[in-house]
Design a protein around this motif. Structure first.
Motif, PDB file in Angstrom:
ATOM      1  N   ASN A 189       0.834  -1.195   0.000  1.00  0.00           N
ATOM      2  CA  ASN A 189       0.000   0.000   0.000  1.00  0.00           C
ATOM      3  C   ASN A 189       0.871   1.248   0.000  1.00  0.00           C
ATOM      4  O   ASN A 189       2.007   1.238   0.497  1.00  0.00           O
ATOM      5  N   ALA A 190       0.324   2.313  -0.533  1.00  0.00           N
ATOM      6  CA  ALA A 190       1.061   3.580  -0.594  1.00  0.00           C
ATOM      7  C   ALA A 190       0.709   4.459   0.598  1.00  0.00           C
ATOM      8  O   ALA A 190      -0.415   4.429   1.111  1.00  0.00           O
ATOM      9  N   LEU A 191       1.669   5.238   1.032  1.00  0.00           N
ATOM     10  CA  LEU A 191       1.432   6.272   2.028  1.00  0.00           C
ATOM     11  C   LEU A 191       0.589   7.376   1.396  1.00  0.00           C
ATOM     12  O   LEU A 191       0.967   7.939   0.374  1.00  0.00           O
ATOM     13  N   ALA A 192      -0.572   7.657   1.994  1.00  0.00           N
ATOM     14  CA  ALA A 192      -1.491   8.624   1.393  1.00  0.00           C
ATOM     15  C   ALA A 192      -0.880  10.022   1.351  1.00  0.00           C
ATOM     16  O   ALA A 192      -0.893  10.694   0.321  1.00  0.00           O
ATOM     17  N   ARG A 193      -0.358  10.485   2.467  1.00  0.00           N
ATOM     18  CA  ARG A 193       0.257  11.819   2.502  1.00  0.00           C
ATOM     19  C   ARG A 193       1.115  11.923   3.748  1.00  0.00           C
ATOM     20  O   ARG A 193       0.976  11.152   4.695  1.00  0.00           O
ATOM     21  N   LEU A 194       2.001  12.893   3.742  1.00  0.00           N
ATOM     22  CA  LEU A 194       2.866  13.180   4.879  1.00  0.00           C
ATOM     23  C   LEU A 194       2.398  14.488   5.501  1.00  0.00           C
ATOM     24  O   LEU A 194       2.473  15.542   4.861  1.00  0.00           O
ATOM     25  N   PRO A 195       1.872  14.445   6.723  1.00  0.00           N
ATOM     26  CA  PRO A 195       1.438  15.702   7.350  1.00  0.00           C
ATOM     27  C   PRO A 195       2.579  16.715   7.402  1.00  0.00           C
ATOM     28  O   PRO A 195       3.747  16.351   7.610  1.00  0.00           O
ATOM     29  N   GLU A 196       2.232  17.974   7.199  1.00  0.00           N
ATOM     30  CA  GLU A 196       3.261  19.018   7.202  1.00  0.00           C
ATOM     31  C   GLU A 196       3.991  19.095   8.537  1.00  0.00           C
ATOM     32  O   GLU A 196       5.206  19.310   8.588  1.00  0.00           O
ATOM     33  N   ARG A 273      -5.738  14.479  12.725  1.00  0.00           N
ATOM     34  CA  ARG A 273      -5.885  15.185  13.996  1.00  0.00           C
ATOM     35  C   ARG A 273      -5.775  14.220  15.170  1.00  0.00           C
ATOM     36  O   ARG A 273      -5.138  14.538  16.189  1.00  0.00           O
ATOM     37  N   ALA A 274      -6.378  13.038  15.033  1.00  0.00           N
ATOM     38  CA  ALA A 274      -6.298  12.047  16.106  1.00  0.00           C
ATOM     39  C   ALA A 274      -4.851  11.681  16.400  1.00  0.00           C
ATOM     40  O   ALA A 274      -4.455  11.518  17.563  1.00  0.00           O
ATOM     41  N   LEU A 275      -4.043  11.572  15.357  1.00  0.00           N
ATOM     42  CA  LEU A 275      -2.640  11.211  15.540  1.00  0.00           C
ATOM     43  C   LEU A 275      -1.822  12.391  16.065  1.00  0.00           C
ATOM     44  O   LEU A 275      -0.875  12.203  16.834  1.00  0.00           O
ATOM     45  N   ALA A 276      -2.185  13.604  15.676  1.00  0.00           N
ATOM     46  CA  ALA A 276      -1.481  14.789  16.172  1.00  0.00           C
ATOM     47  C   ALA A 276      -1.661  14.939  17.675  1.00  0.00           C
ATOM     48  O   ALA A 276      -0.815  15.547  18.354  1.00  0.00           O
ATOM     49  N   GLU A 277      -2.745  14.382  18.212  1.00  0.00           N
ATOM     50  CA  GLU A 277      -3.034  14.485  19.643  1.00  0.00           C
ATOM     51  C   GLU A 277      -2.539  13.268  20.419  1.00  0.00           C
ATOM     52  O   GLU A 277      -2.849  13.106  21.597  1.00  0.00           O
ATOM     53  N   LEU A 295       0.990   3.098   8.733  1.00  0.00           N
ATOM     54  CA  LEU A 295       1.652   4.056   7.842  1.00  0.00           C
ATOM     55  C   LEU A 295       1.335   5.484   8.265  1.00  0.00           C
ATOM     56  O   LEU A 295       2.221   6.348   8.327  1.00  0.00           O
ATOM     57  N   GLU A 296       0.052   5.752   8.535  1.00  0.00           N
ATOM     58  CA  GLU A 296      -0.373   7.106   8.878  1.00  0.00           C
ATOM     59  C   GLU A 296       0.214   7.553  10.210  1.00  0.00           C
ATOM     60  O   GLU A 296       0.628   8.710  10.364  1.00  0.00           O
ATOM     61  N   ALA A 297       0.256   6.645  11.193  1.00  0.00           N
ATOM     62  CA  ALA A 297       0.829   6.997  12.491  1.00  0.00           C
ATOM     63  C   ALA A 297       2.308   7.343  12.354  1.00  0.00           C
ATOM     64  O   ALA A 297       2.790   8.347  12.908  1.00  0.00           O
ATOM     65  N   MET A 298       3.039   6.529  11.613  1.00  0.00           N
ATOM     66  CA  MET A 298       4.469   6.774  11.446  1.00  0.00           C
ATOM     67  C   MET A 298       4.723   8.044  10.651  1.00  0.00           C
ATOM     68  O   MET A 298       5.664   8.793  10.937  1.00  0.00           O
ATOM     69  N   ALA A 299       3.874   8.319   9.656  1.00  0.00           N
ATOM     70  CA  ALA A 299       4.011   9.567   8.898  1.00  0.00           C
ATOM     71  C   ALA A 299       3.802  10.780   9.794  1.00  0.00           C
ATOM     72  O   ALA A 299       4.360  11.853   9.538  1.00  0.00           O
ATOM     73  N   SER A 300       2.996  10.613  10.846  1.00  0.00           N
ATOM     74  CA  SER A 300       2.767  11.697  11.804  1.00  0.00           C
ATOM     75  C   SER A 300       3.845  11.760  12.878  1.00  0.00           C
ATOM     76  O   SER A 300       3.753  12.568  13.807  1.00  0.00           O
ATOM     77  N   GLY A 301       4.854  10.910  12.766  1.00  0.00           N
ATOM     78  CA  GLY A 301       5.938  10.914  13.740  1.00  0.00           C
ATOM     79  C   GLY A 301       5.558  10.305  15.064  1.00  0.00           C
ATOM     80  O   GLY A 301       6.183  10.602  16.096  1.00  0.00           O
ATOM     81  N   ALA A 355      10.575   6.988  12.376  1.00  0.00           N
ATOM     82  CA  ALA A 355       9.372   6.458  11.724  1.00  0.00           C
ATOM     83  C   ALA A 355       8.911   7.392  10.614  1.00  0.00           C
ATOM     84  O   ALA A 355       8.589   6.956   9.501  1.00  0.00           O
ATOM     85  N   ARG A 356       8.865   8.673  10.905  1.00  0.00           N
ATOM     86  CA  ARG A 356       8.404   9.658   9.905  1.00  0.00           C
ATOM     87  C   ARG A 356       9.316   9.667   8.677  1.00  0.00           C
ATOM     88  O   ARG A 356       8.845   9.781   7.543  1.00  0.00           O
ATOM     89  N   SER A 357      10.604   9.529   8.902  1.00  0.00           N
ATOM     90  CA  SER A 357      11.549   9.507   7.796  1.00  0.00           C
ATOM     91  C   SER A 357      11.461   8.190   7.013  1.00  0.00           C
ATOM     92  O   SER A 357      11.356   8.186   5.780  1.00  0.00           O
ATOM     93  N   GLY A 358      11.461   7.079   7.733  1.00  0.00           N
ATOM     94  CA  GLY A 358      11.520   5.774   7.077  1.00  0.00           C
ATOM     95  C   GLY A 358      10.273   5.398   6.307  1.00  0.00           C
ATOM     96  O   GLY A 358      10.345   4.711   5.274  1.00  0.00           O
ATOM     97  N   VAL A 359       9.100   5.844   6.771  1.00  0.00           N
ATOM     98  CA  VAL A 359       7.850   5.446   6.130  1.00  0.00           C
ATOM     99  C   VAL A 359       7.704   6.060   4.745  1.00  0.00           C
ATOM    100  O   VAL A 359       6.892   5.591   3.923  1.00  0.00           O
ATOM    101  N   GLN A 360       8.518   7.046   4.442  1.00  0.00           N
ATOM    102  CA  GLN A 360       8.432   7.691   3.126  1.00  0.00           C
ATOM    103  C   GLN A 360       8.944   6.785   2.003  1.00  0.00           C
ATOM    104  O   GLN A 360       8.779   7.109   0.832  1.00  0.00           O
TER     105      GLN A 360
END
Length: 380
Positions: A189-196, A273-277, A295-301, A355-360
């Protein structure tokens, strides 16, 4: 080459990872210039709120889940007139649905592809007219999880003669090939997006995101949290999701004395937002494929603790480097991983950043490149 791509799932609007994957993949392929049409066998009761309204056509063949075929048991059963009428109506409705699917496929131009994301949907695709189309089947769960379920027989029956079928990891593909499925390949599966901006990892919150069903193992998570909560009284577990097991899980939570430390957040329409919190993410699934939530959790660091229940999990999370894995179903081990992450802010920050770096490495561009290679291969 621009082509027609039909993506067929059990449902186009059901709350869950496959629905998210379907519309994400449709957007990616449409962005490449393909003409995409997403098709669900039925509309769902428990619907997913999509972050972006689909720009591609979306069709449901039934307004609700179709009834299960009737199998008579004994001679007396065969003479139950009302039941026989219901079965005749079910068969007629299926015939109309298959005809509708054939009509949609008939609009395709040369080079068209049908991607069937779930094996149950193959019942309708298999009866439809797919002349001139390449058909790709998919499984979004691991070999082991399929092998232990009724879907194993469906896969062996429905997928062995397709042009191609895809699983999510090379390990799963090797296991299926060893089981006689010679048309199998793999595509993660692809990573949908990387939060800013990543999570600040300052909240004393552990997040779980997933359907409240047996597969996602929230009952195991509650048993795990019962071991963690006494040692982390200032931390909270937030359970994001909805599903058929909600009432039973809340009853279990109360029985374990966890009502003061577990927050039931309901369906997660805003995952970012859930992951940012959250400062830690936990996944307690009994079975997975290539879980988008990880994937989404790791993209959020957000560093993750998870059961190592599938090849896709250990391919996403590099144990000890950007997350922590526990043996499947071992609640004491999962509790240990959560205690380590919740008790050590330096470990959280280091693993979250990695995690944020590697998931890319699971970028959308790489996934698209591999889809295009597969389409070209099937045309040869």
């Amino acid at each position: 080459m621009s082509r027609d791509v039909f993506i067929v799932s059990n449902s186009t609007d059901e709350l869950g990872g496959v629905t998210g994957w379907m519309h994400q993949t449709a957007r990616l392929l449409a962005g490449q210039g393909h003409r995409v049409h997403t098709i669900g066998i039925h509309a769902s009761d428990l619907k997913m709120a999509l972050p972006v309204e689909p720009a591609h056509p979306v069709t449901a063949l039934y307004p609700a889940h179709p009834p299960t075929p009737w199998t008579p048991h004994g001679i007396r059963d065969r003479f139950r007139i009302p039941t026989r009428r219901k079965e005749a109506a079910r068969a007629a409705a299926k015939k109309r649905a298959v005809a509708r699917l054939s009509e949609i496929f008939a609009t395709a131009r040369p080079g068209a592809v049908v991607i069937v994301t779930q094996v149950w949907a193959m019942e309708w695709v298999g009866e439809a007219d797919t002349s001139g189309l390449r058909v790709i089947g998919m499984s979004h769960e691991s070999y082991g999880y399929s092998r232990a379920s009724h879907r194993y027989r469906w896969i062996k029956n429905h997928y062995k003669d397709l042009d191609h079928w895809l699983v999510l990891t090379e390990e799963d593909a090797d296991q299926w090939a060893g089981d006689g499925m010679n048309n199998v390949g793999f595509l993660p599966n692809a990573l949908a997006r990387l939060p800013e901006v990543p999570s600040p990892r300052t909240a004393r919150t552990v997040a779980s995101i997933g359907r409240l069903s047996d597969q996602k193992g929230i009952d195991l998570l509650l048993d795990t949290w019962a071991l963690v909560a006494p040692q982390r009284p200032d931390w909270r577990l937030r359970v994001h999701g909805a599903g058929e097991d909600e009432a039973a899980l809340k009853e279990q939570c109360t029985g374990l004395g966890l009502d003061g430390s577990v927050e039931w957040m309901g369906r997660s329409d805003d995952v970012e937002r859930a992951l940012a919190e959250a400062s830690v993410f936990v996944q307690s699934s009994r079975g997975e494929g290539f879980p988008l939530a990880l994937l989404e959790a790791m993209a959020s660091g957000v560093p993750c603790a998870a059961f190592d229940c599938a090849p896709g999990v250990r391919e996403i999370v590099r144990d000890g480097e950007d997350g922590l894995l526990a043996p499947p179903g071992d609640i004491a081990a999962l509790a240990d991983r959560l205690l380590r992450l919740t008790g050590n802010p330096r470990l959280r920050d280091a693993m979250g950043a990695r995690a944020r770096s590697g998931v890319q490495r699971f970028s959308a561009s790489e996934t698209l490149r591999r889809w295009e290679e597969l389409f070209a291969f099937l045309e040869r």
